[in-house]
Design an enzyme around this catalytic site. Structure first.
Site, mmCIF file in Angstrom:
data_model
loop_
_atom_site.group_PDB
_atom_site.id
_atom_site.type_symbol
_atom_site.label_atom_id
_atom_site.label_comp_id
_atom_site.label_asym_id
_atom_site.label_seq_id
_atom_site.Cartn_x
_atom_site.Cartn_y
_atom_site.Cartn_z
ATOM 1 N N HIS A 135 -8.450 0.928 -0.097
ATOM 2 C CA HIS A 135 -8.503 -0.067 -1.169
ATOM 3 C C HIS A 135 -9.930 -0.588 -1.368
ATOM 4 C CE1 HIS A 135 -4.189 0.142 -0.953
ATOM 5 N NE2 HIS A 135 -4.238 -0.167 0.331
ATOM 6 N N SER A 177 0.833 -1.200 0.000
ATOM 7 C CA SER A 177 0.000 0.000 0.000
ATOM 8 C C SER A 177 0.871 1.255 0.000
ATOM 9 C CB SER A 177 -0.957 -0.035 1.201
ATOM 10 O OG SER A 177 -1.910 0.989 1.112
#
Length: 291
Positions: free
Chosen positions: A194, A88
């Site tokens: 996400h 991430s």
């Protein structure tokens, strides 16, 4: 081949980076530069802030990046990656470590990313939870059964999936998953990353990415969206943007790195989360940590 991994949000902790600051003049220089670039004292938050303070996206993301990047700089010529990946946020740390972004540009981009994500978090009651002990197809199927938005966000290992969504739907999904799972635990993050909840900030983040100068990296980066290697600047940028609303394909990333010749992994940054995941994905793989 030596692969380096960079952690993302959730690995922050109170006091992070303080020992590094006290022991290294180089670290002190970078921390002071960071305070100037950000326009506030991130060092105060990192060194003296509470876990609740650091949970805030606007603080967590630059803090984790700084911890990782400064560690890379203290390694000097010892840092010789054949391939890299970041989880991430860690994707920007990785890109900076391999020369695709300079320090100031990376920190400004992270600050923008974090402020946009924080804005969504403040307007939506959302969160994330990790599910351990169930295959991803089962987790995905149960999420699809919930009345509300909750989706798989991180495919971390064979039986470790993070789900992300609005709090009511997330809670319902956790209740349905808990009987068959080894563990279902809420994560110390402030929003549904996400996931479709990040859609409203895509275009503004795209503009920030397009305004940032990227250079060809010194080695391939395996990015979250596909888990495949690239050194192509335009693809790197597109993958960074898409990452906001797409799941992190971490297990696939590590398997592809091993398939392409990785023989050892070193995690650089706070915690040891990524090392543990590599061990779950391939028990025979050599792992190290620099934290």
């Amino acid at each position: 081949m030596h692969a380096y991994l960079f952690p993302g949000q959730g690995t922050q902790f109170p006091g992070m980076g303080k020992e590094l600051f006290e022991k290294s003049k180089l670290a002190q220089e970078y921390f002071k530069r960071a305070n100037d670039i950000l326009g506030f004292s991130i060092t105060d938050v990192m060194f003296e802030g509470s876990a609740k303070d650091l949970k805030q996206t606007k603080f967590a993301q630059p803090a984790i990046f700084l911890h990782s990047y400064i560690l890379v700089k203290t390694l000097g010529n010892e840092f010789k990656p054949d391939m890299v990946a970041g989880h991430s946020l860690g994707e920007i740390s990785a890109l900076t470590a391999i020369g695709s972004l300079d320090f100031e540009s990376a920190l400004k981009l992270i600050s923008k990313r974090a402020s946009l994500m924080q804005k969504v978090c403040e307007h939506e009651n959302t969160g994330m939870a990790v599910v351990v002990g169930l295959y991803d197809v089962i987790v995905k199927d149960i999420c699809n059964q919930i009345d509300g938005v909750v989706v798989p966000a991180n495919y971390n290992a064979l039986k470790q999936v993070v789900i992300s969504g609005e709090m009511k739907a997330l809670k319902e999904a956790c209740e349905k998953l808990r009987p068959g799972a080894l563990a279902v635990v809420n994560l110390p993050v402030s929003g549904a990353f996400h996931s479709p909840f990040m859609e409203p900030i895509i275009e503004e983040f795209r503009l920030a990415v397009e305004e940032t100068e990227f250079k060809k990296p010194i080695c391939p980066i395996y990015q979250n969206v596909k888990g495949r290697p690239t050194s192509n600047i335009e693809l790197i940028k597109e993958n960074l943007i898409n990452q906001l609303t797409h799941p992190v394909m971490w297990r696939h990333t590590i398997l592809h790195m091993i398939e392409d010749g990785a023989t050892e992994f070193t995690e650089i940054g706070p915690g040891h989360f990524l090392r543990r995941l590599v061990g779950q994905i391939n028990k025979n793989m050599k792992t190290h940590g620099i934290s």
